[in-house]
Design an enzyme around this catalytic site. Structure first.
Site, PDB file in Angstrom:
ATOM      1  N   SER A 125       0.830  -1.202   0.000  1.00 35.33           N
ATOM      2  CA  SER A 125       0.000   0.000   0.000  1.00 35.33           C
ATOM      3  C   SER A 125       0.867   1.256   0.000  1.00 35.33           C
ATOM      4  CB  SER A 125      -0.934   0.003   1.217  1.00 35.33           C
ATOM      5  OG  SER A 125      -1.691   1.199   1.274  1.00 35.33           O
TER       6      SER A 125
ATOM      7  N   TRP B 195       2.400   1.637  -3.365  1.00 37.76           N
ATOM      8  CA  TRP B 195       1.375   2.036  -4.331  1.00 37.76           C
ATOM      9  C   TRP B 195       1.116   3.540  -4.268  1.00 37.76           C
ATOM     10  CZ3 TRP B 195      -3.468   4.271  -3.378  1.00 37.76           C
ATOM     11  CH2 TRP B 195      -4.263   4.433  -4.516  1.00 37.76           C
ATOM     12  N   HIS B 196       1.136   4.095  -3.058  1.00 38.50           N
ATOM     13  CA  HIS B 196       0.860   5.520  -2.928  1.00 38.50           C
ATOM     14  C   HIS B 196       1.956   6.388  -3.531  1.00 38.50           C
ATOM     15  CE1 HIS B 196      -2.359   4.463  -0.044  1.00 38.50           C
ATOM     16  NE2 HIS B 196      -2.840   5.644  -0.356  1.00 38.50           N
ATOM     17  N   GLY B 197       3.152   5.895  -3.645  1.00 46.24           N
ATOM     18  CA  GLY B 197       4.208   6.712  -4.237  1.00 46.24           C
ATOM     19  C   GLY B 197       5.521   5.962  -4.359  1.00 46.24           C
TER      20      GLY B 197
ATOM     21  N   PHE C  65      -1.529   9.463  -7.128  1.00 49.50           N
ATOM     22  CA  PHE C  65      -1.279   8.103  -6.696  1.00 49.50           C
ATOM     23  C   PHE C  65      -1.831   7.086  -7.678  1.00 49.50           C
ATOM     24  CE2 PHE C  65      -2.073  10.454  -2.549  1.00 49.50           C
ATOM     25  CZ  PHE C  65      -0.769  10.894  -2.489  1.00 49.50           C
TER      26      PHE C  65
END
Length: 484
Positions: free
Chosen positions: A315, A318-320, A484
């Protein structure tokens, strides 16, 4: 062409809805409208995602036919599923993470500066993965038009919610598809206006506060750190929940009852409860398509804790594409592991003192961790947080007053004799009001369910929000989660 742009609100959306409800062959029309929206949004994104869409559909068809021949238990089928999902994820990895891995490994790649990251590629990829997996697990079968409509569904293509394929198919194959249902349309319009107000009137104002606070790296004090941390935490909530309200509302206007994405997350009493209220569709995606296949909580405490850490590391990444996001995910994973071990249940905080304490602690932890999203480096986030905990508070700066200035303040001073100290108090009013809104038990979904807009006061408030939002349109219309 953002949801909060004048061309979208007053041209694209009305034209798309009129065409959808008046022209036959609605599935084809929905696919075309979604494709046109993607093209108008960003042409580079359109040209990159179009061939990936065709390849994804081939993966879906082959998976469905292979599974239909009862090969799903064979080694060959497992290899195919692994290959199909890996190849589907590969464009996302190349576009979004090439530069990160190159920098982390100290490798020079000549073409990395020319790599384009398509808008919404993460959500596009997730939808394709869901179709491939559900082709096997739930025997999902889509024709090309249904596949294009689902993957490119324009209210959700940029930032979700991440709708499950079967729910979308149930809609487009139902007798209600394309039927005019005034109650659903009215509810959709209300959600759009509510989301627009959240984004433009609240999130953009909080953005001005956060920009000032995080820009003052040299002269920052505990007051600026407090406004920056809390202001950005509230900004990201109202920005993303505002987008979600608009996406859900637009889908409702078309007749589709979309899944919810938020359930008053800042009312959570534990971090575990927070993640049951924040970005619900992403949490469900990670749960159904990664956490459960890894074994979920079925293989003992140690394996469960390991799976939780894996999910939140993914996670975070995935966000950055940066180590600060991995750290963000690792800290959340560690907290959730601790809560699992000590069996922390939100219901243990059901009494009023416990509820208040739980919400305050959770809000502090969440807000501090959001700082990693706002600054460029982990060191920068640590500096802001360290300054906050020095408790060296000062009066608000002139820059912070200017960031929250509105002409109506001058009018209040001149016409009604209000003290000019209101300039210094106003930032507290903005952040305090936003914080109170985030703690209300009634959110956008529940308000629509209660049909508050049918009452005179509610209708006037709705019109007022629509007018103020429209008058406040500016160039600052991009949603945070587009990154994102």
């Amino acid at each position: 062409m953002s949801f909060t742009s004048l061309p979208f609100i007053f041209l694209f959306l009305p034209i798309a809805c009129i065409l959808f409800y008046t022209i036959p062959y609605k599935q084809v029309l929905l696919a075309l409208i979604s494709a046109v929206f993607l093209f108008l949004l960003d042409q580079n994104t359109f040209y990159i995602l179009l061939p990936l869409l065709a390849i994804g559909y081939l993966f879906h068809m082959f998976t469905y036919k292979y599974h239909g021949r009862s090969h799903d238990g064979t080694i060959g089928f497992k290899i195919w599923m692994t290959a199909a999902v890996t190849l589907t994820v590969l464009p996302l990895l190349v576009c979004k993470y090439t530069d990160f891995f190159a920098r982390s490994l100290g490798i020079e790649i000549s073409f990395r500066s020319r790599i384009i990251v398509p808008i919404g590629i993460s959500f596009f990829t997730f939808r394709q993965i869901m179709v491939i997996v559900d082709s096997c697990k739930k025997n999902i079968n889509m024709n090309p038009i249904e596949y294009i409509s689902y993957v490119l569904f324009f209210p959700q293509i940029t930032s979700g919610p991440i709708e499950r394929p079967q729910d979308f198919l149930d809609w487009v194959r139902s007798e209600e598809f394309g039927a005019v249902r005034y109650e659903v349309i009215a509810g959709g319009i209300v959600r759009v206006v509510t989301g627009m107000a959240k984004k433009i009137l609240i999130a953009n104002t909080l953005s001005n506060i956060a920009d000032v606070c995080f820009a003052e790296r040299t002269g920052i004090n505990s007051t600026l750190a407090l406004f920056g941390i809390l202001g950005y935490s509230l900004q990201i909530y109202f920005d993303f929940s505002g987008y979600s309200d608009m996406a859900i509302g637009i889908a409702n206007i078309l007749g589709f009852r979309s899944c919810e994405n938020f359930d008053s997350p800042y009312r959570a009493r534990t971090i575990g409860e927070f993640w049951k209220r924040w970005h619900l569709s992403l949490t469900k995606f990670f749960t159904y398509y990664i956490y459960i296949p890894l074994g979920g909580n079925r293989k003992g405490l140690v394996r469960t804790c390991l799976n939780i850490m894996i999910i939140f590391l993914i996670s975070g990444l995935w966000h950055g594409a940066d180590w600060k996001f991995i750290l963000w995910g690792a800290v959340y994973g560690l907290i959730l592991v601790i809560e699992r071990i000590v069996k922390m249940d939100p219901e243990k905080f059901s009494a009023l003192p416990g509820r208040i304490a739980g919400r305050v602690v959770t809000m502090i932890v969440v807000s501090l961790l959001w700082t990693l999203f706002r600054v460029d480096t982990i060191g920068g986030a640590c500096s802001i947080i360290r300054e906050f905990f020095r408790f060296d508070f000062h009066p608000v700066t002139q820059e912070l007053m200017a960031a929250t200035y509105i002409p109506e303040i001058d009018l209040a001073i001149q016409k009604f004799g209000v003290s000019d100290q209101i300039y210094a108090v106003w930032p507290y009013v903005i952040v305090g009001f936003s914080l109170i809104l985030s703690q209300l038990p009634v959110n956008s979904r529940r308000l629509c369910e209660k049909k508050w807009y049918l009452k005179k006061t509610g209708f006037i408030l709705l019109i007022l929000m629509a007018i103020l939002s429209t008058l406040s349109f500016s160039s600052n219309t991009a949603f945070i989660y587009w990154n994102f």
